[in-house]
Design a protein around this motif. Structure first.
Motif: not given
Lengths: 257, 118
Positions: A42, A139, A142-143, A146-147, A150, B38-39
């Motif tokens: 990350e 992106y 979207d990311h 996702s975080l 989590i 993604e990463l």
């Protein structure tokens, strides 16, 4: 429309300066996490997305320069604090990781709404610039989601951090939806989506939907901002941020880099 | 997110164009396959685009070293396996020189009588 009127050019500046400043501040604050993100992967991703944001800010400052504004360098290195027009949430000092995740998520969701409104302005250089950013920004959004996912599904401890960060940042969201200058100025482009109320509604509907998925209580609507939301005449944090950001440059302000 | 050592390792492969073999570019830890993609995007492809990226859980890779009998070893004498006498070099040269499409080559190969140019 390759030849906007004088009023439309003034309006365009008032629409783009806030966006350029938001992107710059998100990039700057994001870069402060370098080597501090919770994991290496990350850390790499964040330093890269922060560079993306600074790149987008540069594209917008250059566009503004073409419209008669001073250069990107002036905007970043020499502009006085009271001439910056970012939303406060983008420039808040670094606190917890959860706060950063939440800040990014809110910002990216807002930025999507704002970009889709700005894309309706029939000014080809702007449409072209936004198109260039779209891929990276899709992106980022979207990311960011996702975080959030989590943290929301990572157990009681992370969920607690998430709730706390949402509560902390919620009050600051109002400023995002304000432009600078009078309403007539952005209204001269005749794009209804640019209205702060229209952007707020679209943002709320997206976030409300996401919160339902993550089991997060919906704290009613985003608060309303004052018309001076994007003016920082007496911001306690901003001068320190600018000094920090310009520290190297100020070693030799007149030098050519 | 579980502690770092419990976060799964994914091996990352990239295909540079549609016909290219996927090449291993590195590995990373991620809590899910989607997150691994993604990463990987930011860890390995900041500057260079890719046609496709594959992520594979490292635990799903079967290693020949764990089954030594399957490990390819240096042959003692395998010259009889080398494809001498089937010289496709000239075809390749013409293929490259004339910018033929792969379909043209296939069509040529499919003709009933193949002449090997000298």
């Amino acid at each position: 429309m390759n030849h906007p009127t004088h009023e439309q050019i003034v309006a365009l500046k008032r629409l783009l300066i806030p966006m350029a400043d938001d992107e710059w501040m998100m990039g700057h604050r994001g870069s402060e996490w370098l080597a501090l993100a919770p994991d290496l992967e990350e850390d790499l991703a964040l330093s890269s997305t922060s560079q993306d944001e600074m790149g987008h800010a540069k594209v917008l400052y250059d566009l503004l320069h073409d419209l008669g504004e001073p250069s990107a360098d002036y905007h970043v290195y020499f502009r006085p604090a009271n001439r910056w027009h970012h939303a406060r949430v983008t420039a808040l000092p670094k606190s917890s990781w959860a706060e950063w995740v939440v800040r990014r998520y809110f910002y990216e969701m807002f930025d999507q709404v704002r970009r889709s409104a700005l894309e309706r302005i029939p000014y080809p250089p702007l449409v072209g610039a936004l198109k260039k950013m779209d891929r990276e920004e899709a992106y980022h959004a979207d990311h960011a989601r996702s975080l959030m996912d989590i943290l929301a599904h990572g157990g009681a401890e992370s969920y607690g951090y998430l709730r706390e960060a949402i509560t902390d940042d919620w009050a600051y969201l109002a400023d995002l939806f304000e432009w600078i200058g009078p309403d007539e100025s952005w209204a001269s482009w005749d794009v209804g989506e640019l209205a702060p109320s229209a952007m707020r509604t679209r943002f709320e509907s997206q976030v409300h939907q996401d919160f339902a998925i993550w089991g997060i209580y919906w704290p009613e609507g985003v608060p309303l901002a004052t018309r001076k939301a994007r003016h920082h005449d007496s911001s306690p944090d901003l001068p320190a941020l600018l000094d920090d950001m310009r520290e190297v440059r100020n070693q030799a302000a007149k030098a050519h880099w | 997110m579980p502690p770092i050592e419990e976060t799964p390792v994914y091996e990352v492969f990239a295909q540079h164009d549609a016909l290219a073999f996927a090449t291993h570019v590195g590995s990373l830890r991620a809590p899910s396959a989607k997150m691994a993609l993604e990463l990987a995007r930011e860890a390995f492809f900041r500057r260079d685009p890719a046609f496709d990226v594959w992520v594979v859980p490292a635990t799903q890779i079967v290693h020949a070293r764990d089954f030594p009998i399957t490990l390819p070893t240096a042959p003692e004498e395998k010259s009889y396996r080398l494809p001498s006498g089937y010289d496709n070099g000239p075809q390749w040269k013409r293929f490259k020189a004339s910018e033929q499409k792969i379909e043209d080559v296939a069509q040529e190969m499919a003709q009933p009588v193949r002449r090997i140019p000298q």
